[in-house]
Motif scaffolding. Sequence first.
Motif, PDB file in Angstrom:
ATOM      1  N   GLY A   1       0.846  -1.195   0.000  1.00 40.51           N
ATOM      2  CA  GLY A   1       0.000   0.000   0.000  1.00 40.51           C
ATOM      3  C   GLY A   1       0.879   1.242   0.000  1.00 40.51           C
ATOM      4  N   ASN A   2       0.622   2.162   0.907  1.00 37.63           N
ATOM      5  CA  ASN A   2       1.381   3.415   0.980  1.00 37.63           C
ATOM      6  C   ASN A   2       2.542   3.364   1.959  1.00 37.63           C
ATOM      7  OD1 ASN A   2      -0.466   4.493  -0.802  1.00 37.63           O
ATOM      8  ND2 ASN A   2      -1.698   5.445   0.787  1.00 37.63           N
ATOM      9  N   LYS A   3       2.748   2.244   2.620  1.00 36.21           N
ATOM     10  CA  LYS A   3       3.749   2.157   3.684  1.00 36.21           C
ATOM     11  C   LYS A   3       4.898   1.244   3.276  1.00 36.21           C
ATOM     12  CE  LYS A   3       4.316   2.261   8.499  1.00 36.21           C
ATOM     13  NZ  LYS A   3       5.642   2.742   8.573  1.00 36.21           N
ATOM     14  N   ILE A   4       6.095   1.603   3.720  1.00 35.51           N
ATOM     15  CA  ILE A   4       7.291   0.811   3.447  1.00 35.51           C
ATOM     16  C   ILE A   4       7.738   0.145   4.745  1.00 35.51           C
ATOM     17  CG2 ILE A   4       9.705   0.904   2.740  1.00 35.51           C
ATOM     18  CD1 ILE A   4       8.946   3.175   0.844  1.00 35.51           C
ATOM     19  N   TYR A   5       8.042  -1.158   4.640  1.00 31.93           N
ATOM     20  CA  TYR A   5       8.393  -1.973   5.806  1.00 31.93           C
ATOM     21  C   TYR A   5       9.782  -2.570   5.649  1.00 31.93           C
ATOM     22  CZ  TYR A   5       3.395  -1.675   6.592  1.00 31.93           C
ATOM     23  OH  TYR A   5       2.117  -1.214   6.794  1.00 31.93           O
ATOM     24  N   ASP A   6      10.358  -2.968   6.779  1.00 30.16           N
ATOM     25  CA  ASP A   6      11.672  -3.621   6.785  1.00 30.16           C
ATOM     26  C   ASP A   6      11.596  -5.083   6.375  1.00 30.16           C
ATOM     27  OD1 ASP A   6      12.838  -1.290   7.728  1.00 30.16           O
ATOM     28  OD2 ASP A   6      12.780  -1.917   9.817  1.00 30.16           O
ATOM     29  N   TRP A   7      10.494  -5.735   6.670  1.00 30.74           N
ATOM     30  CA  TRP A   7      10.364  -7.160   6.377  1.00 30.74           C
ATOM     31  C   TRP A   7       8.903  -7.503   6.122  1.00 30.74           C
ATOM     32  CZ3 TRP A   7       7.101  -9.870   9.509  1.00 30.74           C
ATOM     33  CH2 TRP A   7       6.836  -9.330  10.761  1.00 30.74           C
ATOM     34  N   TYR A   8       8.722  -8.656   5.481  1.00 31.99           N
ATOM     35  CA  TYR A   8       7.376  -9.204   5.292  1.00 31.99           C
ATOM     36  C   TYR A   8       7.463 -10.727   5.355  1.00 31.99           C
ATOM     37  CZ  TYR A   8       8.356 -10.939   0.625  1.00 31.99           C
ATOM     38  OH  TYR A   8       8.877 -11.641  -0.420  1.00 31.99           O
ATOM     39  N   GLU A   9       6.337 -11.350   5.551  1.00 33.92           N
ATOM     40  CA  GLU A   9       6.235 -12.804   5.463  1.00 33.92           C
ATOM     41  C   GLU A   9       4.827 -13.152   5.017  1.00 33.92           C
ATOM     42  OE1 GLU A   9       7.042 -16.841   8.039  1.00 33.92           O
ATOM     43  OE2 GLU A   9       7.763 -14.915   8.780  1.00 33.92           O
ATOM     44  N   ILE A  10       4.732 -14.178   4.203  1.00 29.73           N
ATOM     45  CA  ILE A  10       3.436 -14.692   3.784  1.00 29.73           C
ATOM     46  C   ILE A  10       3.274 -16.061   4.440  1.00 29.73           C
ATOM     47  CG2 ILE A  10       2.002 -15.440   1.855  1.00 29.73           C
ATOM     48  CD1 ILE A  10       3.593 -13.370   0.152  1.00 29.73           C
ATOM     49  N   VAL A  11       2.226 -16.193   5.227  1.00 29.28           N
ATOM     50  CA  VAL A  11       1.973 -17.426   5.969  1.00 29.28           C
ATOM     51  C   VAL A  11       0.854 -18.198   5.272  1.00 29.28           C
ATOM     52  CG1 VAL A  11       1.223 -18.373   8.185  1.00 29.28           C
ATOM     53  CG2 VAL A  11       2.635 -16.293   8.118  1.00 29.28           C
ATOM     54  N   ASP A  12       1.132 -19.457   4.959  1.00 30.52           N
ATOM     55  CA  ASP A  12       0.106 -20.354   4.431  1.00 30.52           C
ATOM     56  C   ASP A  12      -0.622 -20.943   5.634  1.00 30.52           C
ATOM     57  OD1 ASP A  12      -1.428 -22.427   3.420  1.00 30.52           O
ATOM     58  OD2 ASP A  12       0.140 -23.139   2.054  1.00 30.52           O
ATOM     59  N   LEU A  13      -1.829 -20.491   5.879  1.00 30.29           N
ATOM     60  CA  LEU A  13      -2.558 -20.912   7.066  1.00 30.29           C
ATOM     61  C   LEU A  13      -2.894 -22.401   7.043  1.00 30.29           C
ATOM     62  CD1 LEU A  13      -4.840 -17.799   7.631  1.00 30.29           C
ATOM     63  CD2 LEU A  13      -2.743 -18.424   8.842  1.00 30.29           C
ATOM     64  N   ASN A  14      -2.940 -23.026   5.857  1.00 29.49           N
ATOM     65  CA  ASN A  14      -3.123 -24.477   5.786  1.00 29.49           C
ATOM     66  C   ASN A  14      -1.972 -25.182   6.491  1.00 29.49           C
ATOM     67  OD1 ASN A  14      -5.563 -25.090   4.352  1.00 29.49           O
ATOM     68  ND2 ASN A  14      -4.592 -24.224   2.538  1.00 29.49           N
ATOM     69  N   ASP A  15      -0.750 -24.729   6.245  1.00 26.76           N
ATOM     70  CA  ASP A  15       0.411 -25.308   6.916  1.00 26.76           C
ATOM     71  C   ASP A  15       0.323 -25.101   8.421  1.00 26.76           C
ATOM     72  OD1 ASP A  15       1.465 -26.153   4.514  1.00 26.76           O
ATOM     73  OD2 ASP A  15       2.905 -24.501   4.360  1.00 26.76           O
ATOM     74  N   TRP A  16      -0.065 -23.922   8.807  1.00 29.44           N
ATOM     75  CA  TRP A  16      -0.158 -23.585  10.228  1.00 29.44           C
ATOM     76  C   TRP A  16      -1.229 -24.439  10.919  1.00 29.44           C
ATOM     77  CZ3 TRP A  16      -3.720 -20.599  13.257  1.00 29.44           C
ATOM     78  CH2 TRP A  16      -3.215 -20.199  14.481  1.00 29.44           C
TER      79      TRP A  16
END
Length: 71
Positions: free
Chosen positions: A49-64
Amino acid sequence: MKLFLLIANDGGYPSSGTDDWKGCFSTYDEAMATITIVNKNGYNYYQVGNKIYDWYEIVDLNDWINGSAKG
């Protein structure tokens, strides 16, 4: 059901609560499409979006849910 959770934040550690949650998506590729890599002074940052972050992660909730998530 949207089972891919995008989380992102500044700094080295996740926030408490749900402040890091940026969205839920139907596919991994859909979640990745919301992230733009921004290079500043030789370092990669991640714009969602409009914000810049230091890190990200995409979590597959099926795995979780099934107990096979890494962590």
